[in-house]
Structure formats: structure tokens, C-alpha cells
Design a protein around this motif. Sequence first.
Motif, PDB file in Angstrom:
ATOM      1  N   ASP A 163      26.735 -34.573  22.644  1.00  0.00           N
ATOM      2  CA  ASP A 163      26.300 -33.236  23.034  1.00  0.00           C
ATOM      3  C   ASP A 163      25.501 -33.259  24.330  1.00  0.00           C
ATOM      4  O   ASP A 163      25.680 -32.403  25.202  1.00  0.00           O
ATOM      5  CB  ASP A 163      25.471 -32.591  21.918  1.00  0.00           C
ATOM      6  N   GLU A 164      24.616 -34.254  24.458  1.00  0.00           N
ATOM      7  CA  GLU A 164      23.819 -34.377  25.680  1.00  0.00           C
ATOM      8  C   GLU A 164      24.716 -34.662  26.874  1.00  0.00           C
ATOM      9  O   GLU A 164      24.520 -34.095  27.952  1.00  0.00           O
ATOM     10  CB  GLU A 164      22.779 -35.479  25.524  1.00  0.00           C
ATOM     11  N   ALA A 165      25.702 -35.527  26.696  1.00  0.00           N
ATOM     12  CA  ALA A 165      26.622 -35.860  27.791  1.00  0.00           C
ATOM     13  C   ALA A 165      27.428 -34.634  28.195  1.00  0.00           C
ATOM     14  O   ALA A 165      27.630 -34.376  29.384  1.00  0.00           O
ATOM     15  CB  ALA A 165      27.543 -37.003  27.378  1.00  0.00           C
ATOM     16  N   ALA A 166      27.873 -33.855  27.211  1.00  0.00           N
ATOM     17  CA  ALA A 166      28.638 -32.646  27.513  1.00  0.00           C
ATOM     18  C   ALA A 166      27.782 -31.660  28.306  1.00  0.00           C
ATOM     19  O   ALA A 166      28.261 -31.056  29.272  1.00  0.00           O
ATOM     20  CB  ALA A 166      29.141 -32.007  26.223  1.00  0.00           C
ATOM     21  N   GLY A 167      26.521 -31.508  27.915  1.00  0.00           N
ATOM     22  CA  GLY A 167      25.617 -30.614  28.641  1.00  0.00           C
ATOM     23  C   GLY A 167      25.380 -31.092  30.060  1.00  0.00           C
ATOM     24  O   GLY A 167      25.389 -30.304  31.010  1.00  0.00           O
ATOM     25  N   PHE A 168      25.202 -32.393  30.218  1.00  0.00           N
ATOM     26  CA  PHE A 168      24.991 -32.969  31.547  1.00  0.00           C
ATOM     27  C   PHE A 168      26.215 -32.742  32.422  1.00  0.00           C
ATOM     28  O   PHE A 168      26.104 -32.352  33.592  1.00  0.00           O
ATOM     29  CB  PHE A 168      24.688 -34.467  31.429  1.00  0.00           C
ATOM     30  N   LEU A 169      27.399 -32.988  31.861  1.00  0.00           N
ATOM     31  CA  LEU A 169      28.629 -32.799  32.638  1.00  0.00           C
ATOM     32  C   LEU A 169      28.834 -31.332  33.006  1.00  0.00           C
ATOM     33  O   LEU A 169      29.297 -31.023  34.108  1.00  0.00           O
ATOM     34  CB  LEU A 169      29.837 -33.331  31.862  1.00  0.00           C
TER      35      LEU A 169
ATOM     36  N   GLY B  63      29.068 -30.039  36.756  1.00  0.00           N
ATOM     37  CA  GLY B  63      30.218 -29.240  37.197  1.00  0.00           C
ATOM     38  C   GLY B  63      29.784 -27.934  37.830  1.00  0.00           C
ATOM     39  O   GLY B  63      30.337 -27.514  38.854  1.00  0.00           O
ATOM     40  N   ASP B  64      28.809 -27.277  37.228  1.00  0.00           N
ATOM     41  CA  ASP B  64      28.295 -26.022  37.786  1.00  0.00           C
ATOM     42  C   ASP B  64      27.689 -26.254  39.171  1.00  0.00           C
ATOM     43  O   ASP B  64      27.920 -25.470  40.107  1.00  0.00           O
ATOM     44  CB  ASP B  64      27.243 -25.404  36.867  1.00  0.00           C
ATOM     45  N   LYS B  65      26.917 -27.329  39.313  1.00  0.00           N
ATOM     46  CA  LYS B  65      26.311 -27.640  40.618  1.00  0.00           C
ATOM     47  C   LYS B  65      27.381 -27.906  41.664  1.00  0.00           C
ATOM     48  O   LYS B  65      27.282 -27.444  42.807  1.00  0.00           O
ATOM     49  CB  LYS B  65      25.387 -28.854  40.503  1.00  0.00           C
ATOM     50  N   MET B  66      28.419 -28.645  41.274  1.00  0.00           N
ATOM     51  CA  MET B  66      29.503 -28.954  42.217  1.00  0.00           C
ATOM     52  C   MET B  66      30.229 -27.670  42.637  1.00  0.00           C
ATOM     53  O   MET B  66      30.574 -27.496  43.809  1.00  0.00           O
ATOM     54  CB  MET B  66      30.495 -29.937  41.588  1.00  0.00           C
ATOM     55  N   ALA B  67      30.452 -26.768  41.685  1.00  0.00           N
ATOM     56  CA  ALA B  67      31.121 -25.504  42.004  1.00  0.00           C
ATOM     57  C   ALA B  67      30.284 -24.677  42.974  1.00  0.00           C
ATOM     58  O   ALA B  67      30.822 -24.106  43.934  1.00  0.00           O
ATOM     59  CB  ALA B  67      31.392 -24.717  40.716  1.00  0.00           C
ATOM     60  N   HIS B  68      28.970 -24.642  42.753  1.00  0.00           N
ATOM     61  CA  HIS B  68      28.088 -23.894  43.666  1.00  0.00           C
ATOM     62  C   HIS B  68      28.056 -24.537  45.049  1.00  0.00           C
ATOM     63  O   HIS B  68      28.048 -23.833  46.068  1.00  0.00           O
ATOM     64  CB  HIS B  68      26.668 -23.792  43.087  1.00  0.00           C
ATOM     65  N   MET B  69      28.023 -25.847  45.086  1.00  0.00           N
ATOM     66  CA  MET B  69      28.026 -26.542  46.383  1.00  0.00           C
ATOM     67  C   MET B  69      29.339 -26.278  47.120  1.00  0.00           C
ATOM     68  O   MET B  69      29.346 -26.038  48.336  1.00  0.00           O
ATOM     69  CB  MET B  69      27.801 -28.044  46.197  1.00  0.00           C
ATOM     70  N   ALA B  70      30.458 -26.329  46.396  1.00  0.00           N
ATOM     71  CA  ALA B  70      31.752 -26.077  47.028  1.00  0.00           C
ATOM     72  C   ALA B  70      31.818 -24.646  47.549  1.00  0.00           C
ATOM     73  O   ALA B  70      32.315 -24.402  48.658  1.00  0.00           O
ATOM     74  CB  ALA B  70      32.882 -26.335  46.035  1.00  0.00           C
ATOM     75  N   GLN B  71      31.326 -23.703  46.764  1.00  0.00           N
ATOM     76  CA  GLN B  71      31.326 -22.307  47.211  1.00  0.00           C
ATOM     77  C   GLN B  71      30.443 -22.152  48.440  1.00  0.00           C
ATOM     78  O   GLN B  71      30.793 -21.436  49.383  1.00  0.00           O
ATOM     79  CB  GLN B  71      30.847 -21.378  46.089  1.00  0.00           C
ATOM     80  N   GLY B  72      29.315 -22.832  48.453  1.00  0.00           N
ATOM     81  CA  GLY B  72      28.445 -22.790  49.640  1.00  0.00           C
ATOM     82  C   GLY B  72      29.146 -23.356  50.862  1.00  0.00           C
ATOM     83  O   GLY B  72      29.019 -22.817  51.971  1.00  0.00           O
ATOM     84  N   ALA B  73      29.887 -24.439  50.686  1.00  0.00           N
ATOM     85  CA  ALA B  73      30.618 -25.034  51.807  1.00  0.00           C
ATOM     86  C   ALA B  73      31.697 -24.083  52.302  1.00  0.00           C
ATOM     87  O   ALA B  73      31.889 -23.914  53.529  1.00  0.00           O
ATOM     88  CB  ALA B  73      31.234 -26.363  51.382  1.00  0.00           C
ATOM     89  N   ILE B  74      32.397 -23.435  51.372  1.00  0.00           N
ATOM     90  CA  ILE B  74      33.431 -22.468  51.763  1.00  0.00           C
ATOM     91  C   ILE B  74      32.810 -21.314  52.527  1.00  0.00           C
ATOM     92  O   ILE B  74      33.320 -20.900  53.586  1.00  0.00           O
ATOM     93  CB  ILE B  74      34.188 -21.954  50.510  1.00  0.00           C
ATOM     94  N   ASP B  75      31.691 -20.801  52.038  1.00  0.00           N
ATOM     95  CA  ASP B  75      31.004 -19.698  52.723  1.00  0.00           C
ATOM     96  C   ASP B  75      30.544 -20.125  54.109  1.00  0.00           C
ATOM     97  O   ASP B  75      30.636 -19.358  55.075  1.00  0.00           O
ATOM     98  CB  ASP B  75      29.820 -19.205  51.901  1.00  0.00           C
TER      99      ASP B  75
END
Length: 87
Positions: free
Chosen positions: A53-59, A63-75
Motif C-alpha cells: 500500500d505504501e509503495a502504491a501511494g508513493f508511485l 506519477g502525479d509529480k511527473m504529470a505536473h512537471m510534463a504539463q509545466g514543460a509543455i506550457d
Amino acid sequence: MSSAQFNAGQSHGQAEAKTQEWIDSAKSTANAAHDKACDAAGKTQDQAQRSKDEAAGFLQQTGDKMAHMAQGAIDGVKNTLGMSDKK
């Protein structure tokens, strides 16, 4: 019945009683070991589930951080090329 036969019969009875005590003791020890093994297995399973459960939460967070970073790069690229929605 002679004294020797009586003593042999008595010894045989005592041996059977002692054997039964050993069997009962062995069964008791085996049951206690089984109970401890089951308890340990249950604790291990619980810990594994918590770790999963902890690993799933960490992942999920990663994933959320990576998506936000990618969106920031696209912007950022859109802004650089003048393609942003903000004009």
C-alpha cells in the motif's frame, strides 16, 4: 500369576503410559509450533500488505509529480513558441 509376570505386566503398563505422555507432549509442542508459525505468517502478510500500500501511494505521488512537471514543460514550450492560451 507369578511375581515376575506381575512385574513384567506392571512395567509394560508403565511403559505404555510413559509413551502416551511423550506422544501427548509431542502433539502439544507441534501444535504450539504450528500456532506460532501461523501467527508469524499472518504478521508477515500484514506487513507485506502495508508495504504494498505504501509503495502504491508513493508511485501514485511520483506519477502525479511527473504529470505536473510534463504539463509545466509543455506550457513553457507553448509560451516560448507563442502558442499558449494566455495572450
